[in-house]
Each structure stands twice: as C-alpha cells, then as structure tokens.
Enzyme design. Sequence first.
Site: not given
Length: 484
Positions: A100, A104, A191, A258, A293, A297, A300, A448
């Site tokens: 990660c 983002c 995160t 996180e 968001h 996904y 990423c 995640e």
Amino acid sequence: MALMTGEQYVESMRKMNLQVYMFGKKIDNPVDHPILRPSLNSVKATYDLAQDPQYEDLMTAVSPYTGGKVNRFTHIHQNTTDLMNKVKMQRLLGQQTAACFQRCVGMDAFNATFSTTYEIDKKYGTKYHENFIKYLTMCQEKDYTIDGAMTDPKGDRGLAPHAQEDPDLYLHVVERRPDGIVVRGAKAHQTGIINSHEVIVMPTISMGPDDKDYAVAFAVPTDAEGIMMIIGRQSCDTRKMEEYNSIDVGNSEFGGVEALVVFNDVFVPNDRIFLNGETEFAGMLVERFAGYHRQSYGGCKVGVGDVLIGAAAVAADYNGVPKASHIKDKLIEMQHLNETLYCCGIACSAEGHPTESGNYIIDLLLANVCKQNVTRFPYEIARLAEDIAGGIVVTAPSEADLRSDITGPYVKKYLVGTKGVSVENRLRILRLIENLCLGTAAVGYRTESMHGAGSPQAQRIMIARQGNLPMKKALAKKIAKVEE
C-alpha cells in the site's frame, strides 16, 4: 517547490514532531524504525516515480490552481482522462511496491471535499470552498502527502453519534471559538498517517439534525498538538527486527502500516474548516469519498495482484511444474480475475461526469461494483497462489536456519527445487507469497480488500441505491407488453 524528490520527502518527514506509539512505547524516530520504514519507502516511491520521465504522464498533472506541474496525488480531476490515469498510476505503484503506497486516501478526500464544499457554499453562503482551494493550493505547492481520515470507532453501531454512551466514539466539536473549533475523538484504521504531512478529517456516516457537532470536516498538520497515533499490530511485523530479515519479511523494502489516531482537544483554525454543522451534507461527503476510494481499488489491488501472480508463476517454475495443465489454468484464472478488477476501475472512470463544482466524479454504481468485486477476487487470487506454491509457503524454515552452519546444509539439501535454482531464491519467492497472502502486506492486499473503503454490505447498499431497479422493471414490462 512543486515536486519533491523522494529524499526530500524523507527529510521533510524527519522534521515532523509526530506522536507515534507502538507496543506501548513512544517511537522517537518513526522514519528510521525498522518496522515502520518500509511503509515510508512506499510513499517515497510516489515521489521517485514522479521524477522519472518514463512515468511523468501518469504521476503528474498540471494544476489549474498553481499553473504548474504537481504530483497527481494532489490533483483535482478535470476530466475522465484524469480519472483513468489515476487508476493506471495506482496499478503502476502496486506493481512497483507490492504494498500500500498510502496516498490514495488523501487524493480521494481532496476530490470529495472539493465538490462538497462548493455545494455547501451554494446553499449557505459559507466560505468552505474558498478555504479548501487555499488549502489545496498550499498542499500542491509544497507537494505534501495528505491522509484522509473518515472511519470513527463507532461504538454501538445501532446508535447515532449523539446517542452513544461515550460521545467521543465519533469525532466531534467540543468547543466553538471566534478563531476556530476544538475537536475530540478518534479515527481508526488510518493507513499512512504516520507518513503524511497533513490529514483531512471527514464524517463517517450520514447524520441527522441532532448530530450537528459530529458533522465536521477540516484539515490539520499530522503533528498538531493533541494528535496521537497508535500503530496497528500486523502479522509477522517483528520479523523486521530480527538479525536475518532479508528473506523472511518477504518484501524487505516496501510495506504499509495503519494507526488508531486520537484527537485530544485539537484546535482547528477557521480557514481550515470545510464542514461545521451542516448535517445534510455529511452524507454527500461520505458517499463521494467512498465512491472515489472504491474506484482506487481497481488500480492499487490490481498492481499488487500482478506481483502475486508473477510470484505464483515463479514458484511453479521453481517447483518444476510450469507446464502442468492445472497450474497453467490456475494462473489464467488469476489473471482473469485481476484484469476484471482493472476493467471495473477503468469503466467507472470512463463513465465519470462533472460535478457542480467542475471537478469530475466517477460513476458511483460502477465504482461500487468495482469494490464489491475487490472484496472477493483477491481472496481467490491469494488462494490460488497458495495452492500453486504448496504447503511450504507456511512451513519453510527461517533465514537464520538457512544461514546456520548446523542447519543450513540440511535446508539447502532438502528444500531444493528445479536444477539451477538456489534454495535461497526459492525461499525468497515463497516468503513474498506468504507476505502478500498472510503477512504484513496482507493488510494492504487481502484483508484490506474486504474492509478498505467500506465493508461489502456498504457497497451493496450503494448498488441498490444506484442500480435503478424501477427503470429495469419498466424495460421488462415494455418488452413483455405489460399494461397496468
């Protein structure tokens, strides 16, 4: 300074006075801590790649506010090409880090806040949009990394924020002053916040009139007085502290962490407030951020999936079974699932449209379909990778055993694979698969994929809302010549 180098970014984080705690102790130097540094390296990659001419079109954009080139992570989407380039950039970074890369959420908070503040101002004559554009311009000029904080601890999910036994279980305003507000509460699962210069805080759910103090959005530096970060525990995290850790961590350079972020009476100046009691706009901000968001996904997770598919294929080579029909079929299925996720990310971007403010938002229905698939497909990709790799992915001896004069010869003798492949290289690939499926990187890939950007039911609620079932029923009745 429109674009920082990776090293300049690292040095800028050294200057931050962050209050970071891990394993019950304060971490005085999070930048160089062995457990935390890989997560910083992932963010550093977003700066390094922006300096590379090969990736300039994906990693940067021209800002209409500064007139200069900025990192795409601080950009406001101007058209559907921007939306698609965002997804392509995220796939690239997933491929480069297998982790990660954390920026983002700030980019998505930027774009959701931009359009929502415009519509609040239109209704109430407030100056939130003006505040935000000034803040945005500052972040672009300084090339800051921004965290987006939405998820509250929530306490009893059956109760509204104002009805909680402990009022702090949702972040809220505890004092309104002529020069600003004071807030208290916490944001969970944050995160990348320890690698961010600033944080944009948003409400976590739609709210009613009684929740006025909880309908708040603002930005503060991450080292503002009263902010404490408590690092989340990850599987295999202390492997990074061991003497031999090059192999066993799986991905020795990159990672993600996180934190539970506590806001202990944090002061927010007026010019950094973007929502303050206008409860009917809390849901709009949440919905737009979640949509952006969930689009993310489709990029990423696909990039990280590319790495996992490659690792599974290498494991098959090392096991001597690359030509086995069932192995080839499993690799094809992994690629099919991964590219389907990418299709969803590109589709919701291509079908984007302008908001009243002028920036572009994705197709919300397709973005939620994208994330609904992400809650499923990476689990199957990981299962197939574990299947191909074999049980040794979770039973392999440690690197210390490989290096030992006593146990090393046995490890090298009995864990040999195909001719010409060293046992060390075989273990490196196996540990990478373990890292992506089960270890610290699973936080940024497998787990995640389920809960990031909202749990599966959150997407299903949005799909039901956006799916326009009455229109589909009308189509069926027309074709069937139903008259009522």
